[in-house]
Design a protein around this motif. Structure first.
Motif, PDB file in Angstrom:
ATOM      1  N   ASN A 152       0.835  -1.196   0.000  1.00 52.68           N
ATOM      2  CA  ASN A 152       0.000   0.000   0.000  1.00 52.68           C
ATOM      3  C   ASN A 152       0.870   1.246   0.000  1.00 52.68           C
ATOM      4  OD1 ASN A 152      -2.523  -1.527   0.283  1.00 52.68           O
ATOM      5  ND2 ASN A 152      -1.695  -2.048   2.301  1.00 52.68           N
ATOM      6  N   VAL A 153       0.465   2.258  -0.788  1.00 51.32           N
ATOM      7  CA  VAL A 153       1.282   3.458  -0.973  1.00 51.32           C
ATOM      8  C   VAL A 153       0.638   4.688  -0.344  1.00 51.32           C
ATOM      9  CG1 VAL A 153       2.409   4.974  -2.643  1.00 51.32           C
ATOM     10  CG2 VAL A 153       2.262   2.522  -3.095  1.00 51.32           C
ATOM     11  N   TYR A 154      -0.581   5.017  -0.761  1.00 48.06           N
ATOM     12  CA  TYR A 154      -1.195   6.207  -0.163  1.00 48.06           C
ATOM     13  C   TYR A 154      -2.703   6.204  -0.332  1.00 48.06           C
ATOM     14  CZ  TYR A 154      -2.368   9.178  -4.273  1.00 48.06           C
ATOM     15  OH  TYR A 154      -2.929   9.712  -5.399  1.00 48.06           O
ATOM     16  N   HIS A 155      -3.358   6.975   0.547  1.00 47.56           N
ATOM     17  CA  HIS A 155      -4.791   7.237   0.476  1.00 47.56           C
ATOM     18  C   HIS A 155      -4.954   8.674   0.003  1.00 47.56           C
ATOM     19  CE1 HIS A 155      -5.331   3.557   2.786  1.00 47.56           C
ATOM     20  NE2 HIS A 155      -4.550   4.042   3.735  1.00 47.56           N
ATOM     21  N   GLN A 156      -5.630   8.847  -1.090  1.00 46.06           N
ATOM     22  CA  GLN A 156      -5.747  10.158  -1.704  1.00 46.06           C
ATOM     23  C   GLN A 156      -6.672  11.083  -0.924  1.00 46.06           C
ATOM     24  OE1 GLN A 156      -8.213  10.115  -4.980  1.00 46.06           O
ATOM     25  NE2 GLN A 156      -7.835  12.213  -5.597  1.00 46.06           N
ATOM     26  N   THR A 157      -6.293  12.343  -0.851  1.00 44.58           N
ATOM     27  CA  THR A 157      -7.136  13.383  -0.278  1.00 44.58           C
ATOM     28  C   THR A 157      -7.928  14.054  -1.388  1.00 44.58           C
ATOM     29  OG1 THR A 157      -5.612  13.817   1.546  1.00 44.58           O
ATOM     30  CG2 THR A 157      -7.121  15.591   0.946  1.00 44.58           C
ATOM     31  N   GLY A 158      -9.228  14.251  -1.159  1.00 46.85           N
ATOM     32  CA  GLY A 158     -10.053  14.956  -2.128  1.00 46.85           C
ATOM     33  C   GLY A 158      -9.959  16.454  -1.912  1.00 46.85           C
ATOM     34  N   GLU A 159      -9.785  17.192  -2.981  1.00 48.01           N
ATOM     35  CA  GLU A 159      -9.676  18.653  -2.910  1.00 48.01           C
ATOM     36  C   GLU A 159     -10.594  19.299  -3.935  1.00 48.01           C
ATOM     37  OE1 GLU A 159      -5.445  18.965  -3.727  1.00 48.01           O
ATOM     38  OE2 GLU A 159      -5.146  19.816  -1.737  1.00 48.01           O
ATOM     39  N   ARG A 160     -11.113  20.475  -3.589  1.00 47.07           N
ATOM     40  CA  ARG A 160     -11.875  21.286  -4.537  1.00 47.07           C
ATOM     41  C   ARG A 160     -11.529  22.747  -4.317  1.00 47.07           C
ATOM     42  NH1 ARG A 160     -13.673  19.625  -8.922  1.00 47.07           N
ATOM     43  NH2 ARG A 160     -15.923  19.915  -8.934  1.00 47.07           N
ATOM     44  N   PHE A 161     -11.590  23.482  -5.425  1.00 50.47           N
ATOM     45  CA  PHE A 161     -11.314  24.911  -5.438  1.00 50.47           C
ATOM     46  C   PHE A 161     -12.494  25.596  -6.121  1.00 50.47           C
ATOM     47  CE2 PHE A 161      -7.604  22.277  -5.818  1.00 50.47           C
ATOM     48  CZ  PHE A 161      -6.642  22.828  -4.988  1.00 50.47           C
ATOM     49  N   TRP A 162     -12.890  26.776  -5.632  1.00 50.00           N
ATOM     50  CA  TRP A 162     -14.019  27.445  -6.273  1.00 50.00           C
ATOM     51  C   TRP A 162     -13.944  28.957  -6.066  1.00 50.00           C
ATOM     52  CZ3 TRP A 162     -14.325  24.648  -1.826  1.00 50.00           C
ATOM     53  CH2 TRP A 162     -14.896  25.241  -0.701  1.00 50.00           C
ATOM     54  N   TYR A 163     -14.540  29.645  -7.017  1.00 49.40           N
ATOM     55  CA  TYR A 163     -14.580  31.105  -6.975  1.00 49.40           C
ATOM     56  C   TYR A 163     -15.718  31.587  -6.072  1.00 49.40           C
ATOM     57  CZ  TYR A 163     -11.377  30.987 -10.986  1.00 49.40           C
ATOM     58  OH  TYR A 163     -10.303  30.787 -11.819  1.00 49.40           O
ATOM     59  N   ASP A 164     -15.667  32.871  -5.747  1.00 44.71           N
ATOM     60  CA  ASP A 164     -16.677  33.455  -4.869  1.00 44.71           C
ATOM     61  C   ASP A 164     -18.050  33.558  -5.512  1.00 44.71           C
ATOM     62  OD1 ASP A 164     -14.927  33.777  -2.754  1.00 44.71           O
ATOM     63  OD2 ASP A 164     -14.352  35.823  -3.328  1.00 44.71           O
ATOM     64  N   SER A 165     -18.148  33.242  -6.796  1.00 48.07           N
ATOM     65  CA  SER A 165     -19.446  33.310  -7.484  1.00 48.07           C
ATOM     66  C   SER A 165     -20.394  32.200  -7.065  1.00 48.07           C
ATOM     67  CB  SER A 165     -19.247  33.244  -9.001  1.00 48.07           C
ATOM     68  OG  SER A 165     -18.542  32.062  -9.359  1.00 48.07           O
ATOM     69  N   VAL A 166     -19.893  31.211  -6.301  1.00 44.59           N
ATOM     70  CA  VAL A 166     -20.754  30.106  -5.874  1.00 44.59           C
ATOM     71  C   VAL A 166     -20.655  29.911  -4.366  1.00 44.59           C
ATOM     72  CG1 VAL A 166     -20.608  28.882  -8.073  1.00 44.59           C
ATOM     73  CG2 VAL A 166     -18.967  28.354  -6.284  1.00 44.59           C
ATOM     74  N   GLU A 167     -21.746  29.443  -3.787  1.00 43.92           N
ATOM     75  CA  GLU A 167     -21.759  28.922  -2.425  1.00 43.92           C
ATOM     76  C   GLU A 167     -21.821  27.407  -2.553  1.00 43.92           C
ATOM     77  OE1 GLU A 167     -24.721  30.543   0.151  1.00 43.92           O
ATOM     78  OE2 GLU A 167     -24.456  32.580  -0.642  1.00 43.92           O
ATOM     79  N   TYR A 168     -20.759  26.758  -2.135  1.00 45.33           N
ATOM     80  CA  TYR A 168     -20.568  25.331  -2.430  1.00 45.33           C
ATOM     81  C   TYR A 168     -20.543  24.517  -1.145  1.00 45.33           C
ATOM     82  CZ  TYR A 168     -18.112  21.170  -4.215  1.00 45.33           C
ATOM     83  OH  TYR A 168     -17.735  19.889  -4.546  1.00 45.33           O
ATOM     84  N   PRO A 169     -21.555  23.663  -0.918  1.00 47.88           N
ATOM     85  CA  PRO A 169     -21.550  22.816   0.288  1.00 47.88           C
ATOM     86  C   PRO A 169     -20.388  21.836   0.246  1.00 47.88           C
ATOM     87  CG  PRO A 169     -23.721  22.853  -0.756  1.00 47.88           C
ATOM     88  CD  PRO A 169     -22.760  23.473  -1.721  1.00 47.88           C
ATOM     89  N   PRO A 170     -19.741  21.573   1.369  1.00 44.18           N
ATOM     90  CA  PRO A 170     -18.604  20.648   1.370  1.00 44.18           C
ATOM     91  C   PRO A 170     -19.041  19.209   1.103  1.00 44.18           C
ATOM     92  CG  PRO A 170     -19.190  21.269   3.611  1.00 44.18           C
ATOM     93  CD  PRO A 170     -20.005  22.135   2.706  1.00 44.18           C
ATOM     94  N   PHE A 171     -18.157  18.436   0.461  1.00 39.91           N
ATOM     95  CA  PHE A 171     -18.447  17.033   0.185  1.00 39.91           C
ATOM     96  C   PHE A 171     -17.727  16.151   1.192  1.00 39.91           C
ATOM     97  CE2 PHE A 171     -14.714  18.125  -2.276  1.00 39.91           C
ATOM     98  CZ  PHE A 171     -13.869  17.042  -2.137  1.00 39.91           C
ATOM     99  N   GLY A 172     -18.093  14.866   1.183  1.00 41.51           N
ATOM    100  CA  GLY A 172     -17.546  13.936   2.161  1.00 41.51           C
ATOM    101  C   GLY A 172     -16.682  12.859   1.551  1.00 41.51           C
TER     102      GLY A 172
END
Length: 626
Positions: A588-608
């Protein structure tokens, strides 16, 4: 379930993570760059056709006009809009917006909640689930009924177009009977599936045995409601006498999908764009935006340019463009999700940022029939997972010492168990021990072991491979590196013709047994058609193979959602993890982290932890008035 009832798994190319790893799972695949389409949020270093992220192609960088309150995203090449036929996450991302199932992973979180079900009850033995349906309508105006779900579940189990029949028949284990067809193949016996419409709003699902993740499985988009008769009266009607899909089916799957989700389908132009519009009569309330538009772009640099031109509201950043020093974390919630900002971007703006641990694992697999145990152990001694994550993957993940990811690890003691028990050096490389185990096996400077490393075309995985290659030289191992198209890698793996290879697994359901099946020795035998990994683990090449097999049998005999069964499973999971450490089928090597980037034009609920590809967008607010 028994060892003879092996789950089928179709191997799919996932979006590569920062590592451009290939992930294997029923819920991801079919694209290359992660942003808005696959199992990764970091984006891969390669395109689906093997192109480098260093490409100077301008494809996809043109401005795209969308309505002021339409969410603008990027997707990869889609293949279908049929929930039971989708195997790639690019298609699944759109399907999730158009179709609803009984249950739902809210914003891709791991705890499910009711969706089209208003309530449910289960029998005392956890083998019968009874669902009461909400008052909801399909996009054609018809009411959603229990009979629609009977029709939809039969399609999932028996449609010639279904790619997920094992989800309902094996993983969930809905009660059914089989018979032989005219060619001697075992097939589902008509009308034997344990799914019944008790009345218009009451659905009963009977399982062959208890399953602790039954509700989680029912949240998968393959179990979504489709109007009765939408593609034929029976699953067999979906293909013509020539064995090809009918015109009615093709229209449903490409230009007229009818679901009960928050969005109605508008358009899909292959390789160019897809768009959906808000459904005003949605049972959970009208969406907060006018719709979603996806620009379909494969090239990673073109995706990045598209986002930097502010054509995408929410986006990923490829590893080649990513600078961890630009991340500023402002707070962390109780689920381990981090929130803050990233910037400045190339265009001068500062983006909003979030990251979350995902339920996945990327690993090096060994064909244990071809690669001796001492060589596998030498790899493990040489590998420093922490260094690889920090230097190669730019910190966009967690070092992996178990196949089971941290969010679903038994008793939540991942780090403690690894730190106290991992036998090959926790967060360190032990080259001297690698050399010793090889010399004890008779190898030396004039008698080096030669091994072939095969990977999907990825610059970051190749970077890691070169580090290992140089370290292994000191342990009397000569490793050659080969890059192969995904389809070639899979074919060779299926035929047992790989030695060392790189793949990954992303959760079908958020539980350890979804991962442990990969190291259940009978399910690793590539001489069978149902092998779900390529390691060929047996007592002939590993002293701990029987231990792992017996532990998985214990898991399969204790699948009920009870505390006692869970404890038994947890003990068996740890036994299997340690058996894999002993024989090193997977490194086993690694467990990936999920990332998101967004502009101020949206209100974006966090994902799990189940990833943003499971996220519906009806709660995303869009305002481009500034």
């Amino acid at each position: 379930m028994t060892d003879d009832n092996l789950h089928r798994r179709r191997f799919l190319k996932a979006t590569g993570s920062a590592a451009a790893a290939v992930a294997v799972a029923g819920c991801t695949g079919g694209d290359s760059s992660g942003n808005e389409s696959g199992g990764s949020t970091n984006e891969s270093e390669t395109t689906g056709t093997g192109g480098s992220n260093e490409s100077t192609s301008g494809e996809g960088t043109q401005d795209v006009e969308v309505d002021g309150d339409t969410l603008s995203l990027v997707n990869s090449t889609m293949t279908t809009l049929d929930p039971v036929a989708s195997t790639d996450t690019a298609s699944g991302t759109v399907i999730t917006q158009v179709f609803d199932a009984l249950m739902n992973y809210p914003n891709g979180e791991t705890s499910v909640e009711n969706l089209l079900a208003s309530e449910y009850q289960n029998s005392e033995d956890f083998q019968t689930y009874t669902f009461t349906l909400k008052d909801a309508t399909f996009h054609n105006g018809d009411s959603v009924t229990a009979q629609d779900f009977v029709y939809s579940f039969k399609r999932l189990a028996a449609s010639p177009n279904s790619k997920r029949s094992y989800f309902i028949l094996d993983s969930l284990g809905v009660k059914h009977e089989t018979e032989e067809d005219s060619e001697g193949n075992e097939v589902l016996k008509p009308d034997s599936l344990g799914v019944t419409a008790e009345d218009e709003k009451t659905l009963t699902v009977e399982l062959s045995q208890p399953f602790h993740s039954a509700l989680e499985m029912l949240a998968y988009s393959s179990f979504a409601a489709v109007p009765q008769g939408a593609v034929g009266e029976t699953p067999a009607d979906e293909v013509g006498s020539d064995g090809q899909p009918t015109t009615t089916y093709n229209e449903f799957a490409t230009s007229n999908p009818v679901g009960a989700g928050p969005y109605t389908f508008d358009t899909w132009e292959q390789g160019t764009e897809a768009e959906v519009s808000a459904y005003s009569d949605y049972h959970d309330g009208e969406p907060a935006n006018a719709g979603v538009h996806w620009q379909i772009i494969e090239d990673t640099s073109a995706r990045y340019n598209f986002a930097m031109n502010k054509n995408a509201d929410i986006f990923g950043i490829p590893s080649s463009k990513y600078d961890p020093n630009k991340v500023s974390i402002e707070n962390t919630d109780d689920k381990g999700r981090k929130f803050g900002t990233y910037g400045s971007l190339r265009n001068g703006d500062t983006a909003n940022y979030m990251s979350t641990p995902l339920i996945n694992t990327f690993y090096i697999g060994f064909n244990m029939q071809a690669v001796p145990k001492e060589v596998r152990q030498a790899f493990a001694y040489v590998m420093n997972q922490q260094t690889m994550v920090q230097q190669v993957f730019k910190g966009r993940g967690k070092p992996a010492y178990h196949l089971t990811p941290p969010p679903v690890f038994p008793n939540e003691n991942y780090d403690q168990h690894a730190e106290e028990n991992y036998p090959y050096g926790y967060n360190e490389s032990q080259i001297d021990q690698a050399r010793q185990v090889m010399e004890e096996a008779g190898y030396g400077p004039d008698n080096m072991y030669e091994v072939q490393w095969t990977q999907y075309d990825s610059t970051v995985w190749e970077e890691m491979a070169k580090i290992l290659r140089d370290q292994l030289q000191a342990a009397h191992i000569k490793m050659s590196i080969e890059k192969a198209p995904f389809s070639t890698l899979v074919k060779r793996g299926t035929n047992g013709n790989l030695e060392a290879y790189t793949l990954g697994w992303i959760a079908d359901w958020p539980a350890a047994d979804n991962f442990m099946q990969l190291i259940n020795p009978p399910q690793t035998d590539t001489s069978t058609s149902d092998a779900i990994s390529y390691i060929n683990w047996s007592s002939d090449n590993g002293s701990a193979a029987n231990t792992a097999k017996e532990a998985f049998t214990k898991v399969q005999n204790n699948l009920a959602p009870t505390d006692s069964a869970k404890q038994t499973r947890n003990e068996a999971y740890l036994t299997m993890e340690e058996a894999n450490w002993e024989d090193v089928g997977f490194l086993n090597v690694y467990h990936q982290t999920g990332e998101r980037f967004w502009y101020d034009s949206v209100e974006y609920p966090p994902f799990g932890g189940m990833d943003y590809s499971r996220q519906k967008y009806d709660d995303v607010k869009v305002d481009r008035s500034d």
